[in-house]
Write an enzyme that holds these catalytic residues in place. Structure first.
Site, PDB file in Angstrom:
ATOM      1  N   ASP A  95       0.840  -1.184   0.000  1.00  0.00           N
ATOM      2  CA  ASP A  95       0.000   0.000   0.000  1.00  0.00           C
ATOM      3  C   ASP A  95       0.885   1.247   0.000  1.00  0.00           C
ATOM      4  OD1 ASP A  95      -2.285   1.639   0.435  1.00  0.00           O
ATOM      5  OD2 ASP A  95      -3.197   0.019   1.610  1.00  0.00           O
ATOM      6  N   ASP A 196      -2.949   4.628  -2.532  1.00  0.00           N
ATOM      7  CA  ASP A 196      -3.957   5.177  -1.644  1.00  0.00           C
ATOM      8  C   ASP A 196      -4.457   6.538  -2.153  1.00  0.00           C
ATOM      9  OD1 ASP A 196      -5.208   4.963   1.079  1.00  0.00           O
ATOM     10  OD2 ASP A 196      -4.095   6.812   1.427  1.00  0.00           O
ATOM     11  N   GLU A 249      -6.759   3.719  -5.709  1.00  0.00           N
ATOM     12  CA  GLU A 249      -7.978   3.982  -4.955  1.00  0.00           C
ATOM     13  C   GLU A 249      -8.502   5.334  -5.409  1.00  0.00           C
ATOM     14  OE1 GLU A 249      -9.703   4.342  -0.416  1.00  0.00           O
ATOM     15  OE2 GLU A 249      -7.759   5.186  -0.926  1.00  0.00           O
ATOM     16  N   HIS A 323     -11.012  -2.441   4.437  1.00  0.00           N
ATOM     17  CA  HIS A 323     -10.781  -1.983   5.810  1.00  0.00           C
ATOM     18  C   HIS A 323     -11.452  -0.637   6.108  1.00  0.00           C
ATOM     19  CE1 HIS A 323      -8.135   0.147   3.223  1.00  0.00           C
ATOM     20  NE2 HIS A 323      -7.881   1.016   4.189  1.00  0.00           N
ATOM     21  N   ASP A 324     -12.070  -0.022   5.115  1.00  0.00           N
ATOM     22  CA  ASP A 324     -12.745   1.270   5.334  1.00  0.00           C
ATOM     23  C   ASP A 324     -14.260   1.127   5.344  1.00  0.00           C
ATOM     24  OD1 ASP A 324     -10.357   2.748   5.358  1.00  0.00           O
ATOM     25  OD2 ASP A 324     -10.373   2.967   3.180  1.00  0.00           O
TER      26      ASP A 324
END
Ligand code: GLC
Ligand code: MG
Length: 549
Positions: A95, A196, A249, A323-324
């Site tokens: 990431d 990200d 993302e 995870h969000d």
């Protein structure tokens, strides 16, 4: 294996498996669980950040891109992890958080100490003549997006937490520094990179107020220059490896721009995440609100993106969880009575689509949101800020809690449930986030007598072995059905029809005449009869394959 045949599994390292009893997952713990990952047969693993970080945003506030945070292990643990995964044919995706650094990063610290070179790494601006903040932008975690820059009369921009300072991508030195980071990890055998919030890097040089009634994010999100940045990064780093796998993302992106990011001719990214389908249970686009998901909207979004990306030769990352996000089972499925069937249905929807499916850890055993009964269990800054903001805006504590409970990111960050014991087999210490329903949902039981893990194995295998699943084109089935979302895939002489019942009530659909002679490729119920009126049981998925040869 080509990208279209791969399935990626996401591990939140903090919550996967703790090898040293400190209550926090770690790299050695992941190594211990490689046989499990191998059994699922995924191709690559995306790891959320485990670099040195003060952990104000669970590792998305990076203080050193080149070192492993001691909580997670050492560089030799990392090297062992890469080698051991490689030995079983699993790649690694890291990431890359390049929109911002932690304010503890040496660049920011040097900037604070007056070093001009590093001051140009960040967005430093003066207050407006009237003394107000440089712009009226809001931080995505609540509050203003500007904080005072040390003892100076400047402010620095942070679209997220005040400890996450935005990097100024206009500066070529920033872009070169980011490419260096990618190359460093490439040298360690890493082939996958997730970027990200990469499409908020394209801010203007002149930062201006958002006009009244306009969300500030529209000023800096998904702007054309992001594609230039990506092309440059591609050429300077991962693009030099034909086997690299990258995913951006993308916040509030469009189909058109996503085609731009991912069409192979453009040499930008392999694929992108978009979030429109995960906003179909937001009231007026507001995350901190509650409503049942809007099925027609969800269906139109999934279909519209699949159709558009296919037409423009773009490529999507397909996912329900990360995870969000709170667990999709609690949002789009039935986490109670039809937990397993609805989990299988949701999985079918994305795994047989055109794109690359991502599985978020625990999804394959049907993990659901934890059942916390007070704010004391939540730790994420976003949830804590949102709760305060809701109460401030007039919600009762009880109502604010109910909203946080359904929306908090902590929902998906609870420890992986390995067994039914008090600590879910995750740690011998005190888990950093409390598991609540491991007695009912855990790996040991699932592997012993569940059907969901096995169903995921079948989906993964279909993509890895059947060209129509990997490379077939996408076509709309029909969009007017009240409870079924279906689609066609096509490749050569083969046709695949995928039907998914999103509800607990059984229903029937008309079987297209040509498919009356098809065979059942997959279903989450036994004994399917292909007939003119196809019956779909609660949360049933049915994939019919026809070979016209
Ligand atoms: C991304 C991450 C999220 C993080 C944010 C800021 O959305 O997925 O966890 O808080 O970026 O880095
Ligand atoms: Mg640990």
């Amino acid at each position: 294996m080509k990208l279209s045949q791969q399935v990626i599994y996401q591990i939140y390292p903090k919550s996967f498996y703790d090898s040293d009893g400190d209550g926090i997952g770690d790299l050695r713990g992941i190594i211990d669980k490689i046989p499990y990952l191998q059994k699922l047969h995924v191709n690559m693993i995306w790891f959320n950040p485990f670099f040195v970080s003060p952990q104000n945003d669970n590792g998305y506030d990076i203080a050193d891109y080149y070192r492993i945070d001691p909580t997670f292990g050492t560089m030799s643990d990392f090297e062992a992890l890469v080698a051991k995964l490689k030995a079983v044919g699993i790649g690694v995706m890291l990431d890359m958080v390049f929109n911002h650094t932690s304010t503890e990063h040496v660049w920011f610290q040097k900037a604070l100490a007056g070093d001009r070179k590093y001051q140009r790494f960040y967005y430093l601006r003066h207050a407006k003549p009237d003394g107000s903040l440089p712009t009226n932008w809001e931080s995505k975690f609540g509050g203003p997006a500007w904080s005072p820059f040390g003892d100076t009369d400047l402010y620095y921009l942070h679209l997220y937490d005040p400890t996450q300072a935005d990097l100024d991508w206009h500066n070529p030195a920033v872009r070169a520094a980011c490419a260096d980071v990618v190359n460093y990890w490439r040298d360690k055998g890493v082939k996958g990179f997730r970027f990200d919030v990469i499409n908020v890097t394209g801010k203007a040089n002149q930062l201006v107020d958002a006009p009244k009634g306009v969300a500030s994010k529209t000023l800096y999100t998904d702007t054309p220059v992001v594609q230039d940045y990506l092309r440059e990064l591609n050429a300077a780093s991962f693009g030099q490896d034909a086997n690299s796998v990258t995913v951006g993302e993308m916040s509030s992106t469009t189909i058109k721009n996503s085609i731009g990011y991912t069409n192979p001719d453009n040499h930008e990214l392999s694929m992108v995440f978009n979030f429109h389908h995960l906003k179909t249970d937001y009231v007026d686009g507001r995350k901190w609100s509650r409503m049942p998901f809007d099925f027609p909207r969800l269906k139109h979004l999934l279909d519209g993106w699949a159709t558009g990306m296919d037409a423009g030769n773009g490529w999507q990352a397909l996912f329900w969880n990360n995870h969000d996000q709170p667990r999709a089972l609690n949002r789009f499925g039935d986490a109670g009575r039809y937990r397993v069937k609805s989990a299988e249905m949701l999985a079918t929807v994305i795994h047989l689509m055109r794109g690359t499916p991502f599985i978020y850890m625990g999804e394959e055993i049907g993990m659901t949101d934890p059942d916390y009964d007070s704010m004391a269990d939540y730790v994420d800054i976003e949830a804590l800020n949102a709760y305060r903001a809701l109460v401030r805006s007039g919600y009762s504590h009880a109502d604010a809690f109910t909203i946080v409970k359904t929306k908090a990111r902590d929902n998906s960050r609870t420890p992986m449930q390995w067994d039914a014991s008090a600590k879910a087999g995750f740690t011998t210490g005190r888990p950093w986030l409390r598991p609540t329903n491991q007695a009912k949902i855990n790996v040991a039981d699932e592997l012993a007598h569940g059907e969901l893990f096995n169903y995921y194995q079948q989906l993964i295998k279909l993509r890895q072995t059947m060209p129509i699943v990997a490379d077939g084109s996408y076509q709309t089935w029909r969009l007017d059905d009240d409870q079924v979302f279906g689609y066609w895939r096509q490749l050569g002489s083969q046709k695949l029809l995928v039907l998914n019942n999103f509800y607990a009530a059984a229903t029937t659909v008309d079987c297209p005449t040509e498919m009356l002679t098809a065979k059942v490729l997959l279903s989450n119920y036994d004994e399917v009869t292909i007939q003119p009126k196809l019956v779909l049981k609660p949360y049933q998925s049915l994939a019919l394959l026809l070979d016209e040869n």
